[in-house]
Structures are given as structure tokens and as C-alpha cells.
Design an enzyme around this catalytic site. Structure first.
Site, PDB file in Angstrom:
ATOM      1  N   HIS A   6      25.113  45.356 -13.310  1.00 46.10           N
ATOM      2  CA  HIS A   6      26.495  45.011 -12.983  1.00 46.10           C
ATOM      3  C   HIS A   6      27.456  45.691 -13.957  1.00 46.10           C
ATOM      4  O   HIS A   6      28.453  46.306 -13.546  1.00 46.10           O
ATOM      5  CB  HIS A   6      26.695  43.496 -13.056  1.00 46.10           C
ATOM      6  CG  HIS A   6      26.096  42.730 -11.924  1.00 46.10           C
ATOM      7  ND1 HIS A   6      24.764  42.379 -11.892  1.00 46.10           N
ATOM      8  CD2 HIS A   6      26.649  42.215 -10.796  1.00 46.10           C
ATOM      9  CE1 HIS A   6      24.520  41.696 -10.784  1.00 46.10           C
ATOM     10  NE2 HIS A   6      25.644  41.582 -10.103  1.00 46.10           N
ATOM     11  N   ASN A  19      32.959  29.570  16.545  1.00 49.91           N
ATOM     12  CA  ASN A  19      32.556  28.959  15.281  1.00 49.91           C
ATOM     13  C   ASN A  19      33.458  29.459  14.160  1.00 49.91           C
ATOM     14  O   ASN A  19      33.939  30.597  14.193  1.00 49.91           O
ATOM     15  CB  ASN A  19      31.115  29.332  14.912  1.00 49.91           C
ATOM     16  CG  ASN A  19      30.099  28.811  15.892  1.00 49.91           C
ATOM     17  OD1 ASN A  19      30.066  27.619  16.194  1.00 49.91           O
ATOM     18  ND2 ASN A  19      29.254  29.695  16.397  1.00 49.91           N
ATOM     19  N   HIS A  53      29.120  36.767  -2.130  1.00 49.59           N
ATOM     20  CA  HIS A  53      27.860  37.350  -2.598  1.00 49.59           C
ATOM     21  C   HIS A  53      26.684  36.528  -2.083  1.00 49.59           C
ATOM     22  O   HIS A  53      25.913  35.938  -2.842  1.00 49.59           O
ATOM     23  CB  HIS A  53      27.870  37.437  -4.123  1.00 49.59           C
ATOM     24  CG  HIS A  53      28.997  38.270  -4.651  1.00 49.59           C
ATOM     25  ND1 HIS A  53      28.871  39.608  -4.958  1.00 49.59           N
ATOM     26  CD2 HIS A  53      30.300  37.955  -4.892  1.00 49.59           C
ATOM     27  CE1 HIS A  53      30.033  40.076  -5.377  1.00 49.59           C
ATOM     28  NE2 HIS A  53      30.917  39.091  -5.343  1.00 49.59           N
ATOM     29  N   HIS A 106      34.062  43.170  -9.109  1.00 48.42           N
ATOM     30  CA  HIS A 106      33.222  41.990  -9.256  1.00 48.42           C
ATOM     31  C   HIS A 106      32.904  41.705 -10.727  1.00 48.42           C
ATOM     32  O   HIS A 106      32.701  40.548 -11.102  1.00 48.42           O
ATOM     33  CB  HIS A 106      31.928  42.209  -8.471  1.00 48.42           C
ATOM     34  CG  HIS A 106      30.863  41.179  -8.652  1.00 48.42           C
ATOM     35  ND1 HIS A 106      31.113  39.828  -8.625  1.00 48.42           N
ATOM     36  CD2 HIS A 106      29.514  41.306  -8.852  1.00 48.42           C
ATOM     37  CE1 HIS A 106      29.981  39.169  -8.807  1.00 48.42           C
ATOM     38  NE2 HIS A 106      29.001  40.034  -8.955  1.00 48.42           N
ATOM     39  N   HIS A 113      24.405  41.773   0.581  1.00 48.31           N
ATOM     40  CA  HIS A 113      25.839  41.901   0.329  1.00 48.31           C
ATOM     41  C   HIS A 113      26.138  43.056  -0.612  1.00 48.31           C
ATOM     42  O   HIS A 113      25.291  43.494  -1.390  1.00 48.31           O
ATOM     43  CB  HIS A 113      26.420  40.605  -0.253  1.00 48.31           C
ATOM     44  CG  HIS A 113      25.922  40.257  -1.618  1.00 48.31           C
ATOM     45  ND1 HIS A 113      24.795  39.482  -1.823  1.00 48.31           N
ATOM     46  CD2 HIS A 113      26.387  40.564  -2.854  1.00 48.31           C
ATOM     47  CE1 HIS A 113      24.594  39.336  -3.120  1.00 48.31           C
ATOM     48  NE2 HIS A 113      25.543  39.987  -3.776  1.00 48.31           N
ATOM     49  N   ASP A 155      28.311  44.533  -3.766  1.00 49.55           N
ATOM     50  CA  ASP A 155      29.092  44.242  -4.967  1.00 49.55           C
ATOM     51  C   ASP A 155      30.121  45.343  -5.131  1.00 49.55           C
ATOM     52  O   ASP A 155      29.762  46.523  -5.267  1.00 49.55           O
ATOM     53  CB  ASP A 155      28.204  44.210  -6.212  1.00 49.55           C
ATOM     54  CG  ASP A 155      27.287  43.005  -6.280  1.00 49.55           C
ATOM     55  OD1 ASP A 155      27.540  42.032  -5.547  1.00 49.55           O
ATOM     56  OD2 ASP A 155      26.318  43.048  -7.053  1.00 49.55           O
TER      57      ASP A 155
END
Length: 267
Positions: free
Chosen positions: A212, A67, A74, A84, A78, A80
């Protein structure tokens, strides 16, 4: 004569084999149905995960199945990476994250009762300090993992994003607490059960999306969409974060595992 490190490694493997230590999977299964972040217009969204069949025991591959995978960085559980976010735009990509910082002690802070009363609950500095008063300081290279109970919605996209009138109502961390974690603690990373490391309404805070902004800006990491944090003790577990080492990548789907004392959780 064996070194102390060799002896420790042997003891670790022995305890894994005899059940003295157990491995708990903290990762959401990755499929086309995995709930993913949805940004409002005019912002662009990542593609959802999908599989594209290439061969399946046929003329294209008589002895095998292949495949192609299509996914945003993200998506699902996941990592970061620092680059990012604009606060560290030239920071490390996923391939540059030191592997020693992807394994460390897990500190599990449970806010699930408060989130059950208020889905917009924000973790504050005093909450973290209260946890430290009971369990000891956040350790160097450790990961603060916040159990909100949100993983119970992990199979329901609408409930997981919990959006009303364009605003997502999911728990997160205050701007002050995010800055404090980034600047005043020695942790390597911060993990959550929600779709992102900030609250659903994180753009309304100052600065916008403070987890973040502050954590990635301080060369620390985020991990999202965790599962089974309820199977971990507040302290005493080891967390292992395994993203793909994507050159130039700002994030990557990851397998996240915890090693816990036997009887503390389900593998």
C-alpha cells in the site's frame, strides 16, 4: 482505407467470436458471504456487502425488481486507488484513474507451491527478477498478478483470512520488493488473490503495509481477491479492470477480466 487500429480492432473481435481469444473472469462473486478484511480494535471496519429489497413485482414496482446495495469500497475483488493510503493522501480517487491504465498486459507470477509450504511467504525482488529472466521484463502499463493459490479458500471466510491469535497468516510482498516494483518498474498495478495487496501480517513490516505504502504512493494501483489466475499464461494475456468511477472514492468493487489465447483457460 481502414487504419491499422481499425484492422486490429476487427481482428480482436473476430478472434473473440471464433475462439481464438477467450475471456476469463478473475472476479470473486459479491454477496453477504464474501470474505472481507477484519481490522482489530480500535480500528473501524467497513460494512459487508448486502442487498436491500425495494420492490419486487408488487405495489412498489409492479413490472420490475429493485434493490439498494450497501457496501464498503474495499469489499471483494476491488481496486485500491492512490488516495487510499497516507503515502498519497491527495492522490487520484477512483473516478480520476485514467482508463488507459485499467487495461494492459498481464504478467502472472506463480508462487503457489511456496505458499503451500508457508502461508506467510513474502515475494522478494529476486523472485520477480527470476520470473523476468524466463518471461521478459515487466511491461509499461502492465499488471503484475501474483498467483498464490489462495483463491481456493475464497468460499471459506475463516480459511481465507487464516487468523490465529489476532494475526492473519496470508502471503504478500516484502517491503524491499514493494518499493522496487513502485520505483523501478513501469507497471500500472499489482494484483493478488488474498483479501489485501499486503501480507496478512503486513503491519509488522517496515513501513507497515509496504505494498500500500509504496505502490499507491507511486500512483500505481492494487487489485485484490482475484480468482482463476491459474487459467492465465505467464505472459500473453490482457487484463481489464473495471471499478466504479466513484467521485472521492478510495477504492471500488471491480469486475476484472482477462483475454487469453484460445485454449489457455476457461471463460
Amino acid at each position: 482505407m481502414k487504419t491499422s487500429a481499425e484492422t486490429a480492432a476487427e481482428k480482436f473481435l473476430t478472434h473473440l467470436a471464433d475462439g481464438g481469444l477467450r475471456v476469463v473472469d478473475l472476479t470473486a462473486k459479491l454477496s453477504a458471504d464474501t470474505p472481507t478484511l477484519r481490522l482489530p480494535a480500535p480500528y473501524a471496519n467497513l460494512v459487508d456487502f448486502s442487498l436491500e429489497g425495494v420492490s419486487e413485482f408488487d405495489d412498489a414496482g409492479p413490472l420490475w425488481r429493485h434493490n439498494n446495495i450497501h457496501t464498503g469500497e474495499h469489499i471483494g475483488t476491488h481496486l485500491d486507488a492512490p488516495r487510499h493510503w497516507i503515502s498519497n493522501r491527495d492522490g487520484a480517487d477512483v473516478s480520476e484513474v485514467p482508463v488507459a491504465r485499467l487495461i494492459g498486459p498481464a504478467h502472472v507470477l506463480d508462487i503457489s507451491a511456496r505458499v503451500a509450504e508457508d502461508p506467510d511467504f513474502l515475494l522478494e525482488i529476486d523472485d520477480i527478477r527470476a520470473w523476468e529472466a524466463g518471461h521478459g521484463p515487466l511491461r509499461d502499463g502492465g499488471w503484475l498478478l501474483v498467483r498464490s493459490g489462495w483463491d481456493r479458500y475464497g468460499e471459506d471466510r475463516e480459511a481465507f483470512l487464516n487468523t490465529t491469535d489476532g494475526v492473519s497468516h496470508t502471503p504478500g510482498i516484502s517491503a524491499a520488493a514493494a518499493r522496487w516494483l513502485a520505483e523501478e518498474t513501469p507497471i500500472a498495478g499489482y494484483g493478488v488473490e488474498t483479501v489485501g495487496i499486503d501480507a496478512g501480517n503486513g503491519f509488522a513490516l517496515d513501513p507497515p503495509m509496504p505494498a500500500h505504502h509504496h505502490l499507491l504512493g507511486a500512483d500505481k494501483y492494487g487489485i485484490t481477491s482475484l480468482r482463476n489466475l491459474g487459467s492465465l499464461p505467464p505472459v500473453g494475456a490482457l487484463v481489464v479492470v473495471c471499478p466504479l468511477p466513484i467521485v472521492g472514492g478510495t477504492g471500488s468493487p471491480a469486475r476484472v477480466l482477462a483475454v487469453v489465447p484460445g485454449g489457455e483457460g476457461e471463460s
